[in-house]
Write an enzyme that holds these catalytic residues in place. Structure first.
Site, PDB file in Angstrom:
ATOM      1  N   HIS A  17      40.939  29.692  45.644  1.00  0.00           N
ATOM      2  CA  HIS A  17      40.216  30.979  45.691  1.00  0.00           C
ATOM      3  C   HIS A  17      40.065  31.438  47.146  1.00  0.00           C
ATOM      4  O   HIS A  17      40.267  32.613  47.462  1.00  0.00           O
ATOM      5  CB  HIS A  17      38.795  30.840  45.112  1.00  0.00           C
ATOM      6  CG  HIS A  17      38.726  30.541  43.647  1.00  0.00           C
ATOM      7  ND1 HIS A  17      37.958  29.520  43.138  1.00  0.00           N
ATOM      8  CD2 HIS A  17      39.311  31.139  42.577  1.00  0.00           C
ATOM      9  CE1 HIS A  17      38.060  29.516  41.817  1.00  0.00           C
ATOM     10  NE2 HIS A  17      38.882  30.477  41.449  1.00  0.00           N
ATOM     11  N   LYS A  41      31.615  31.719  28.157  1.00  0.00           N
ATOM     12  CA  LYS A  41      31.845  30.476  28.903  1.00  0.00           C
ATOM     13  C   LYS A  41      30.505  29.811  29.188  1.00  0.00           C
ATOM     14  O   LYS A  41      29.506  30.490  29.364  1.00  0.00           O
ATOM     15  CB  LYS A  41      32.534  30.782  30.228  1.00  0.00           C
ATOM     16  CG  LYS A  41      33.988  31.150  30.072  1.00  0.00           C
ATOM     17  CD  LYS A  41      34.708  31.145  31.419  1.00  0.00           C
ATOM     18  CE  LYS A  41      36.188  31.447  31.225  1.00  0.00           C
ATOM     19  NZ  LYS A  41      36.929  31.460  32.485  1.00  0.00           N
ATOM     20  N   ARG A  90      49.032  31.727  39.853  1.00  0.00           N
ATOM     21  CA  ARG A  90      49.562  30.389  40.143  1.00  0.00           C
ATOM     22  C   ARG A  90      50.901  30.244  39.407  1.00  0.00           C
ATOM     23  O   ARG A  90      51.894  30.786  39.830  1.00  0.00           O
ATOM     24  CB  ARG A  90      48.548  29.321  39.707  1.00  0.00           C
ATOM     25  CG  ARG A  90      47.331  29.273  40.610  1.00  0.00           C
ATOM     26  CD  ARG A  90      46.216  28.484  40.009  1.00  0.00           C
ATOM     27  NE  ARG A  90      45.806  29.071  38.742  1.00  0.00           N
ATOM     28  CZ  ARG A  90      44.785  28.685  38.009  1.00  0.00           C
ATOM     29  NH1 ARG A  90      44.061  27.680  38.396  1.00  0.00           N
ATOM     30  NH2 ARG A  90      44.475  29.291  36.884  1.00  0.00           N
ATOM     31  N   SER A 128      39.261  25.411  38.981  1.00  0.00           N
ATOM     32  CA  SER A 128      37.861  24.966  39.000  1.00  0.00           C
ATOM     33  C   SER A 128      37.638  23.874  37.954  1.00  0.00           C
ATOM     34  O   SER A 128      36.881  22.927  38.186  1.00  0.00           O
ATOM     35  CB  SER A 128      36.926  26.144  38.710  1.00  0.00           C
ATOM     36  OG  SER A 128      37.038  27.114  39.709  1.00  0.00           O
TER      37      SER A 128
HETATM   38  O1  PNS Z   1      37.958  32.985  36.938  1.00  0.00           O
HETATM   39  P1  PNS Z   1      38.272  33.474  35.556  1.00  0.00           P
HETATM   40  O2  PNS Z   1      37.330  32.862  34.541  1.00  0.00           O
HETATM   41  O3  PNS Z   1      39.719  33.281  35.177  1.00  0.00           O
HETATM   42  O4  PNS Z   1      38.022  35.071  35.574  1.00  0.00           O
HETATM   43  C1  PNS Z   1      38.205  35.860  34.429  1.00  0.00           C
HETATM   44  C2  PNS Z   1      37.473  37.219  34.620  1.00  0.00           C
HETATM   45  C3  PNS Z   1      35.992  36.990  34.846  1.00  0.00           C
HETATM   46  C4  PNS Z   1      38.065  37.932  35.801  1.00  0.00           C
HETATM   47  C5  PNS Z   1      37.698  38.042  33.321  1.00  0.00           C
HETATM   48  O5  PNS Z   1      37.268  37.313  32.214  1.00  0.00           O
HETATM   49  C6  PNS Z   1      36.988  39.393  33.363  1.00  0.00           C
HETATM   50  O6  PNS Z   1      37.420  40.291  34.050  1.00  0.00           O
HETATM   51  N1  PNS Z   1      35.859  39.506  32.640  1.00  0.00           N
HETATM   52  C7  PNS Z   1      35.069  40.727  32.620  1.00  0.00           C
HETATM   53  C8  PNS Z   1      35.015  41.353  31.229  1.00  0.00           C
HETATM   54  C9  PNS Z   1      36.033  42.464  31.096  1.00  0.00           C
HETATM   55  O7  PNS Z   1      36.097  43.381  31.882  1.00  0.00           O
HETATM   56  N2  PNS Z   1      36.866  42.356  30.016  1.00  0.00           N
HETATM   57  C10 PNS Z   1      37.842  43.373  29.665  1.00  0.00           C
HETATM   58  C11 PNS Z   1      39.109  43.348  30.493  1.00  0.00           C
HETATM   59  S1  PNS Z   1      40.066  41.926  30.285  1.00  0.00           S
END
Ligand code: PNS
Length: 161
Positions: A17, A41, A90, A128
């Site tokens: 990150h 989560k 990745r 993570s």
């Molecule tokens: O680090 P992560 O868990 O892979 O991040 C995922 C994240 C938080 C970026 C993704 O789940 C997200 O954007 N969540 C916000 C909810 C949202 O906007 N959902 C609709 C579009 S996918």
């Protein structure tokens, strides 16, 4: 002013990150790293802890702000006047899900584009979840997380585990 947001769970922030944060902060006037809380989560660290880890590890980057948000990312981008969402990629296995999210976010907010930075090769395998698993089993996480938070993560995981 070109504002980008870098969203994630950051549970906890890893060297992978941090690599993306450093590179993205050089590309934009301002980079907002946003800890997204996701009800689906169950995180190991609280939002406040995750923000504190991020603040500590990015304090030398003057154009980086740390924030938290619990709703739709597309709405947050509009609220903050951001033109770009930054994501790290990745392996190819990340691609399909990220592609779906990028298209959805653009549908929800046509003013925002998603750009992907390829991970630096040494962080290709890093996540993570991997860090938590190593720490939970008593392994050292020095090669995986920023030095400012290594001790704390190790001890927290041992205590909770
Ligand atoms: O680090 P992560 O868990 O892979 O991040 C995922 C994240 C938080 C970026 C993704 O789940 C997200 O954007 N969540 C916000 C909810 C949202 O906007 N959902 C609709 C579009 S996918």
């Amino acid at each position: 002013m070109k504002i980008a947001i870098y969203p994630g769970s950051f549970d906890p922030v890893t060297l992978g990150h941090l690599d993306i944060i450093e590179r993205a902060s050089a590309l934009f006037d301002k980079l907002i790293v946003v800890v997204m809380h996701n009800v689906a989560k169950s995180p190991m660290f609280t939002v406040e802890e995750r923000m504190e880890f991020l603040r500590r590890t990015t304090s030398r980057l003057s154009n980086v702000e740390i924030d938290a948000f619990g709703g739709l990312l597309a709405g947050y981008a509009a609220q903050r006047g951001a033109c770009t969402i930054v994501k790290g990629l990745r392996a190819m296995s990340d691609f399909e899900y990220e592609f779906q999210m990028a298209l959805t976010n653009r549908k929800l907010n046509p003013n925002v584009d998603t750009i992907f930075l390829m991970t630096s090769a040494e962080y290709m395998y890093l996540s993570s979840s991997m860090v938590k698993d190593i720490a939970l089993h008593g392994g050292k996480v020095a090669d995986f997380v920023p030095p400012e938070i290594e001790e704390e993560i190790f001890h927290r995981m041992r205590k909770d585990g």
